[in-house]
Scaffold this motif. Structure first.
Motif, PDB file in Angstrom:
ATOM      1  N   LEU A  13      -4.214  -9.972  -4.868  1.00 34.02           N
ATOM      2  CA  LEU A  13      -2.872  -9.191  -4.291  1.00 34.02           C
ATOM      3  C   LEU A  13      -2.898  -7.920  -4.355  1.00 34.02           C
ATOM      4  CD1 LEU A  13       0.210  -9.797  -3.473  1.00 34.02           C
ATOM      5  CD2 LEU A  13       0.640  -9.873  -6.057  1.00 34.02           C
ATOM      6  N   ALA A  14      -3.530  -6.983  -5.266  1.00 27.40           N
ATOM      7  CA  ALA A  14      -3.551  -5.629  -5.389  1.00 27.40           C
ATOM      8  C   ALA A  14      -4.409  -5.234  -4.153  1.00 27.40           C
ATOM      9  CB  ALA A  14      -4.158  -5.469  -6.530  1.00 27.40           C
ATOM     10  N   SER A  15      -5.442  -5.907  -3.787  1.00 24.18           N
ATOM     11  CA  SER A  15      -6.501  -5.407  -2.992  1.00 24.18           C
ATOM     12  C   SER A  15      -5.736  -5.644  -1.500  1.00 24.18           C
ATOM     13  CB  SER A  15      -7.641  -6.151  -2.931  1.00 24.18           C
ATOM     14  OG  SER A  15      -8.436  -6.162  -1.876  1.00 24.18           O
ATOM     15  N   TYR A  16      -5.062  -6.589  -1.380  1.00 18.50           N
ATOM     16  CA  TYR A  16      -4.355  -6.770  -0.182  1.00 18.50           C
ATOM     17  C   TYR A  16      -3.092  -5.706   0.001  1.00 18.50           C
ATOM     18  CZ  TYR A  16      -2.457  -9.295   3.764  1.00 18.50           C
ATOM     19  OH  TYR A  16      -2.024  -9.735   5.022  1.00 18.50           O
ATOM     20  N   ILE A  17      -2.598  -5.271  -0.950  1.00 16.75           N
ATOM     21  CA  ILE A  17      -1.289  -4.503  -0.930  1.00 16.75           C
ATOM     22  C   ILE A  17      -2.096  -3.098  -0.692  1.00 16.75           C
ATOM     23  CG2 ILE A  17       0.141  -2.953  -2.416  1.00 16.75           C
ATOM     24  CD1 ILE A  17       0.359  -5.805  -3.814  1.00 16.75           C
ATOM     25  N   ASN A  18      -3.202  -2.757  -1.132  1.00 16.34           N
ATOM     26  CA  ASN A  18      -3.880  -1.594  -0.708  1.00 16.34           C
ATOM     27  C   ASN A  18      -4.257  -1.397   0.626  1.00 16.34           C
ATOM     28  OD1 ASN A  18      -3.887  -0.908  -3.461  1.00 16.34           O
ATOM     29  ND2 ASN A  18      -5.640  -1.250  -4.022  1.00 16.34           N
ATOM     30  N   GLN A  19      -4.637  -2.684   1.059  1.00 17.94           N
ATOM     31  CA  GLN A  19      -5.146  -2.475   2.492  1.00 17.94           C
ATOM     32  C   GLN A  19      -3.896  -2.497   3.561  1.00 17.94           C
ATOM     33  OE1 GLN A  19      -7.006  -6.315   3.351  1.00 17.94           O
ATOM     34  NE2 GLN A  19      -8.763  -5.943   1.902  1.00 17.94           N
ATOM     35  N   GLN A  23      -3.436   0.929   5.807  1.00 18.96           N
ATOM     36  CA  GLN A  23      -3.196   0.777   7.111  1.00 18.96           C
ATOM     37  C   GLN A  23      -2.058   1.616   7.733  1.00 18.96           C
ATOM     38  OE1 GLN A  23      -3.633  -3.220   8.795  1.00 18.96           O
ATOM     39  NE2 GLN A  23      -5.886  -3.179   8.394  1.00 18.96           N
ATOM     40  N   TYR A  24      -1.056   1.439   7.006  1.00 14.29           N
ATOM     41  CA  TYR A  24       0.248   2.229   7.429  1.00 14.29           C
ATOM     42  C   TYR A  24       0.020   3.678   7.445  1.00 14.29           C
ATOM     43  CZ  TYR A  24       4.827   4.329   6.981  1.00 14.29           C
ATOM     44  OH  TYR A  24       5.834   4.967   7.048  1.00 14.29           O
ATOM     45  N   TRP A  25      -0.739   4.032   6.358  1.00 19.31           N
ATOM     46  CA  TRP A  25      -0.948   5.537   6.248  1.00 19.31           C
ATOM     47  C   TRP A  25      -1.673   6.084   7.311  1.00 19.31           C
ATOM     48  CZ3 TRP A  25      -1.522   5.618   0.318  1.00 19.31           C
ATOM     49  CH2 TRP A  25      -0.176   5.759  -0.439  1.00 19.31           C
ATOM     50  N   ASN A  26      -2.829   5.187   7.869  1.00 16.65           N
ATOM     51  CA  ASN A  26      -3.720   5.670   8.963  1.00 16.65           C
ATOM     52  C   ASN A  26      -3.172   5.278  10.272  1.00 16.65           C
ATOM     53  OD1 ASN A  26      -5.645   6.618   7.001  1.00 16.65           O
ATOM     54  ND2 ASN A  26      -6.399   4.194   6.867  1.00 16.65           N
ATOM     55  N   THR A  32       7.679  -1.297  10.069  1.00 15.67           N
ATOM     56  CA  THR A  32       8.613  -2.307  10.037  1.00 15.67           C
ATOM     57  C   THR A  32       7.696  -3.352   9.669  1.00 15.67           C
ATOM     58  OG1 THR A  32       8.361  -2.963  12.381  1.00 15.67           O
ATOM     59  CG2 THR A  32      10.518  -1.883  11.501  1.00 15.67           C
ATOM     60  N   GLN A  33       6.338  -3.487  10.381  1.00 15.75           N
ATOM     61  CA  GLN A  33       5.431  -4.585   9.644  1.00 15.75           C
ATOM     62  C   GLN A  33       5.001  -4.364   8.329  1.00 15.75           C
ATOM     63  OE1 GLN A  33       2.505  -3.262  12.952  1.00 15.75           O
ATOM     64  NE2 GLN A  33       2.747  -5.274  13.767  1.00 15.75           N
ATOM     65  N   MET A  34       4.684  -3.117   7.843  1.00 16.39           N
ATOM     66  CA  MET A  34       4.227  -2.965   6.650  1.00 16.39           C
ATOM     67  C   MET A  34       5.615  -3.194   5.525  1.00 16.39           C
ATOM     68  SD  MET A  34       4.928  -0.548   3.673  1.00 16.39           S
ATOM     69  CE  MET A  34       5.638   0.948   4.386  1.00 16.39           C
ATOM     70  N   ILE A  35       6.719  -3.099   6.215  1.00 20.38           N
ATOM     71  CA  ILE A  35       7.847  -3.402   5.003  1.00 20.38           C
ATOM     72  C   ILE A  35       7.735  -4.997   4.906  1.00 20.38           C
ATOM     73  CG2 ILE A  35      10.257  -3.398   4.959  1.00 20.38           C
ATOM     74  CD1 ILE A  35      10.344  -0.599   5.897  1.00 20.38           C
ATOM     75  N   LEU A  68       2.490   2.422  -5.447  1.00 19.74           N
ATOM     76  CA  LEU A  68       3.477   1.969  -6.332  1.00 19.74           C
ATOM     77  C   LEU A  68       4.875   2.503  -5.559  1.00 19.74           C
ATOM     78  CD1 LEU A  68       2.056   1.053  -9.830  1.00 19.74           C
ATOM     79  CD2 LEU A  68       2.292  -0.497  -7.986  1.00 19.74           C
ATOM     80  N   GLU A  69       4.954   3.899  -5.427  1.00 20.06           N
ATOM     81  CA  GLU A  69       6.144   4.348  -5.032  1.00 20.06           C
ATOM     82  C   GLU A  69       6.529   3.788  -3.591  1.00 20.06           C
ATOM     83  OE1 GLU A  69       5.300   8.783  -4.696  1.00 20.06           O
ATOM     84  OE2 GLU A  69       5.355   8.748  -6.982  1.00 20.06           O
ATOM     85  N   VAL A  70       5.588   3.650  -2.778  1.00 15.99           N
ATOM     86  CA  VAL A  70       5.923   3.268  -1.589  1.00 15.99           C
ATOM     87  C   VAL A  70       6.381   1.465  -1.689  1.00 15.99           C
ATOM     88  CG1 VAL A  70       4.958   2.253   0.707  1.00 15.99           C
ATOM     89  CG2 VAL A  70       4.175   4.171  -0.324  1.00 15.99           C
ATOM     90  N   ILE A  71       5.854   0.785  -2.621  1.00 13.80           N
ATOM     91  CA  ILE A  71       6.292  -0.631  -2.944  1.00 13.80           C
ATOM     92  C   ILE A  71       7.725  -0.569  -3.481  1.00 13.80           C
ATOM     93  CG2 ILE A  71       5.767  -2.592  -4.453  1.00 13.80           C
ATOM     94  CD1 ILE A  71       2.818  -1.723  -4.092  1.00 13.80           C
TER      95      ILE A  71
END
Length: 81
Positions: A13-19, A23-26, A32-35, A68-71
Motif C-alpha cells: 500500500l505504501a509503495s503504491y501511495i508513493n507511486q 506521478q502527481y508531482w511529476n 483530481t485523479q490523484m485525489i 503524508l501531508e498530501v494524504i
C-alpha cells in the motif's frame, strides 16, 4: 496507471501511495485523479492505512513526511464534502 484498490500488505500500500503522489508531482497525473486514487485506497484499505486515528508505522516510514501531508489534506477534503 492501473488502479489496484486492494493491497495485501502495508508495504504494498505504501509503495503504491508513493507511486501515485510521485506521478502527481511529476505532472504525469491530474490532481483530481490523484485525489480519487488516494480516497479509494483509504476507503478500501483503511485498516492498513490508519490504526487508533494515526497512520500505521509502516505507512509513516515508507511514505515520509511530505507525502503524508498530501494524504492528510486529501483525506480532510473528503471529510468536509
Amino acid at each position: 496507471m492501473g488502479i489496484k484498490l486492494f493491497h495485501r500488505t502495508q508495504r504494498d500500500l505504501a509503495s503504491y501511495i508513493n507511486q501515485v503522489i510521485d506521478q502527481y508531482w511529476n505532472n504525469d497525473l491530474e490532481e483530481t485523479q490523484m485525489i480519487d486514487m488516494i480516497q479509494n485506497l483509504y476507503n478500501n484499505n483503511e485498516s492498513k492505512f490508519v490504526k487508533n486515528g494515526e497512520y500505521t508505522s509502516i505507512i509513516n516510514q515508507q511514505c515520509g513526511k511530505r507525502r503524508l501531508e498530501v494524504i492528510s489534506k486529501v483525506l480532510d477534503l473528503n471529510r468536509v464534502k
